[in-house]
Design an enzyme around this catalytic site. Structure first.
Site, PDB file in Angstrom:
ATOM      1  CD  GLU A   1      -6.966   6.078   2.842  1.00 45.08           C
ATOM      2  OE1 GLU A   1      -7.075   5.057   3.528  1.00 45.08           O
ATOM      3  OE2 GLU A   1      -5.846   6.583   2.564  1.00 45.08           O
TER       4      GLU A   1
ATOM      5  CD  GLU B   1      -6.675   3.303   7.556  1.00 54.34           C
ATOM      6  OE1 GLU B   1      -6.891   4.458   7.989  1.00 54.34           O
ATOM      7  OE2 GLU B   1      -7.487   2.689   6.841  1.00 54.34           O
TER       8      GLU B   1
END
Length: 259
Positions: free
Chosen positions: A134, A114
């Site tokens: 995640e 990210e």
């Protein structure tokens, strides 16, 4: 006083932002997020800077969020103090007025990817891997992994990383458009510096405006980008100068529509 873990070095027109917590694979905690926001301010406020490089210290780019930093948080703390703070800081990075080049000297996983996605250009070393793991921890990407990454790379690639837990080599990431170039191990920063010199040789005003225009075209940050473009344009006009002068002199402005 603790040593800074987000470093900013300026060499002429090029700023280099380094995530410097190598003993933790440059994983972020709340303090580092705040330091990164201050680093963005440093770059923004220096008019001499025309391009920025983002990289990591040691063998890692960034392992994303430090599990020890958020693992014990209450749900409301996790949402507000961790996810929303990180989201705001990464958005700040993505909307820097200057082009940003990420030198991926190590793996970019989870929050690390990210972070890399906030850059305009990504140069990866051949040994790295990229992914969003995640859901394997029972959580979801929270720093624009399902938003900016989809806008920039396409929904299906992100689905494969988020839903399937797939990770990609540098070569695979290049083929999928996740990175723009692949270089030999240990050379990403030098490659980023060479590309930064290329960018810095171009018109700085044109670069800033073009970056805003590209953001609008890609569906990112439309409102603030349009207002920034409009404000830059109006700030160059004779009407603004006359308006400010009239206000200071407490008289009625005599606008002429001068561009």
């Amino acid at each position: 006083m603790a040593e800074p873990r987000i470093l900013v070095a300026v060499d002429g027109a090029v700023a280099t932002i380094t995530v410097a917590r190598p003993e933790k694979l440059n994983a972020f905690d709340i303090g580092m997020l705040k330091e990164l926001a201050l680093a963005c301010d440093t770059v923004e406020e220096n008019a001499a800077i025309r391009v920025a490089i983002l990289t990591g210290a040691g063998k890692a780019f960034s392992a994303g969020g430090d599990i020890k930093a958020w693992g014990g948080m209450r749900p409301e703390e996790f949402g507000h103090q961790w996810v929303r703070l990180g989201h705001r800081v990464f958005e700040r990075l993505a909307t820097l007025r200057v082009p940003l080049i990420a030198a991926l000297n190590g793996h970019a996983l989870g929050g690390g990817l990210e972070l890399a996605a906030a850059a305009d250009i990504r140069i990866a070393e051949s040994q790295i891997r990229i992914g969003l793991p995640e859901t394997g921890l029972g959580m979801v990407p929270g720093w624009s992994g399902t938003q900016r990454l989809v806008q920039r790379f396409g929904a299906q690639i992100v689905r494969r990383m988020v839903l399937g837990g797939e990770t990609f080599s540098a070569a695979e990431a290049h083929g999928l458009g996740l990175v723009d170039a692949v270089v030999e191990t240990g050379t990403s920063v030098a490659a980023a510096q060479a590309y930064a010199a290329r960018v810095a040789s171009r018109g700085p005003a044109a670069l800033e405006v073009a970056k805003l225009m590209l953001s609008v075209a890609n569906g990112e940050d439309n409102g603030s980008a349009v207002e920034a473009l409009g404000s830059i344009l109006v700030a160059k006009t004779g009407d603004l100068k006359e308006g400010v002068a009239a206000f200071s002199a407490k008289r009625t402005a005599a606008f002429k529509g001068e561009w």
